[in-house]
Design an enzyme around this catalytic site. Structure first.
Site, mmCIF file in Angstrom:
data_model
loop_
_atom_site.group_PDB
_atom_site.id
_atom_site.type_symbol
_atom_site.label_atom_id
_atom_site.label_comp_id
_atom_site.label_asym_id
_atom_site.label_seq_id
_atom_site.Cartn_x
_atom_site.Cartn_y
_atom_site.Cartn_z
ATOM 1 N N GLU A 34 -7.295 43.843 8.111
ATOM 2 C CA GLU A 34 -7.957 42.917 7.198
ATOM 3 C C GLU A 34 -8.450 43.635 5.949
ATOM 4 O O GLU A 34 -9.447 44.362 5.979
ATOM 5 C CB GLU A 34 -9.138 42.225 7.899
ATOM 6 C CG GLU A 34 -8.759 41.423 9.121
ATOM 7 C CD GLU A 34 -7.894 40.217 8.787
ATOM 8 O OE1 GLU A 34 -7.992 39.700 7.656
ATOM 9 O OE2 GLU A 34 -7.121 39.795 9.664
ATOM 10 N N GLU A 75 -17.200 38.000 7.858
ATOM 11 C CA GLU A 75 -15.789 38.369 7.705
ATOM 12 C C GLU A 75 -15.117 38.557 9.060
ATOM 13 O O GLU A 75 -13.973 38.157 9.249
ATOM 14 C CB GLU A 75 -15.640 39.624 6.855
ATOM 15 C CG GLU A 75 -14.196 40.027 6.627
ATOM 16 C CD GLU A 75 -13.337 38.923 6.032
ATOM 17 O OE1 GLU A 75 -12.159 38.808 6.428
ATOM 18 O OE2 GLU A 75 -13.824 38.162 5.162
ATOM 19 N N GLU A 82 -8.982 32.882 11.657
ATOM 20 C CA GLU A 82 -7.615 32.959 11.143
ATOM 21 C C GLU A 82 -6.635 33.397 12.220
ATOM 22 O O GLU A 82 -5.546 32.830 12.346
ATOM 23 C CB GLU A 82 -7.552 33.905 9.946
ATOM 24 C CG GLU A 82 -8.231 33.343 8.715
ATOM 25 C CD GLU A 82 -8.137 34.273 7.516
ATOM 26 O OE1 GLU A 82 -7.587 35.388 7.654
ATOM 27 O OE2 GLU A 82 -8.611 33.875 6.447
#
Length: 123
Positions: A34, A75, A82
């Protein structure tokens, strides 16, 4: 049918050790996969030492640090959303888009919180 109880059977220190391993694996996955997490980590590597150096009281220092760590937490959760959506299906679907957009919006709010809190305390 597997109900997950076998995975939850550990108690005490064994549970803590295994949970720590899973947490560490999640942090490594976020760092490796990420870019947004790596960018936030870089921002934290600047802001956290700065928060320790600034001439502010303990409560203000704690708030400066907390909002930075909060953005990392958001995050991680956004990345988990996701990954879950992508695991279910890579097909474009309005609900998949909405889930990802909501996670992204949460991160925007967290980043805005950093800006607002730092500005209020320092200005």
């Amino acid at each position: 049918m597997h109900d997950g109880r076998a995975l939850k059977g550990r108690v005490g220190w064994r549970r803590l050790v295994h949970a720590s391993g899973y947490s560490w694996a999640g942090l490594k996955a976020a760092f490796r996969g990420e870019a947004a997490f790596r960018q936030l980590l870089a921002l934290n590597l600047v802001l956290l030492p700065l928060a320790l150096y600034l001439p502010v009281d303990r409560v203000e220092r704690a708030v400066l640090i907390a909002v930075c760590l909060l953005a990392l937490i958001v995050e991680l959760l956004n990345s988990a959303i996701e990954a879950t959506v992508d695991r279910i299906s890579l097909e474009l679907h309005p609900l998949s888009k909405q889930a990802k957009d909501l996670g992204s919006a949460a991160q925007l709010v967290a980043l805005s919180l950093i800006a607002v809190v730092w500005a209020v305390i320092l200005l």
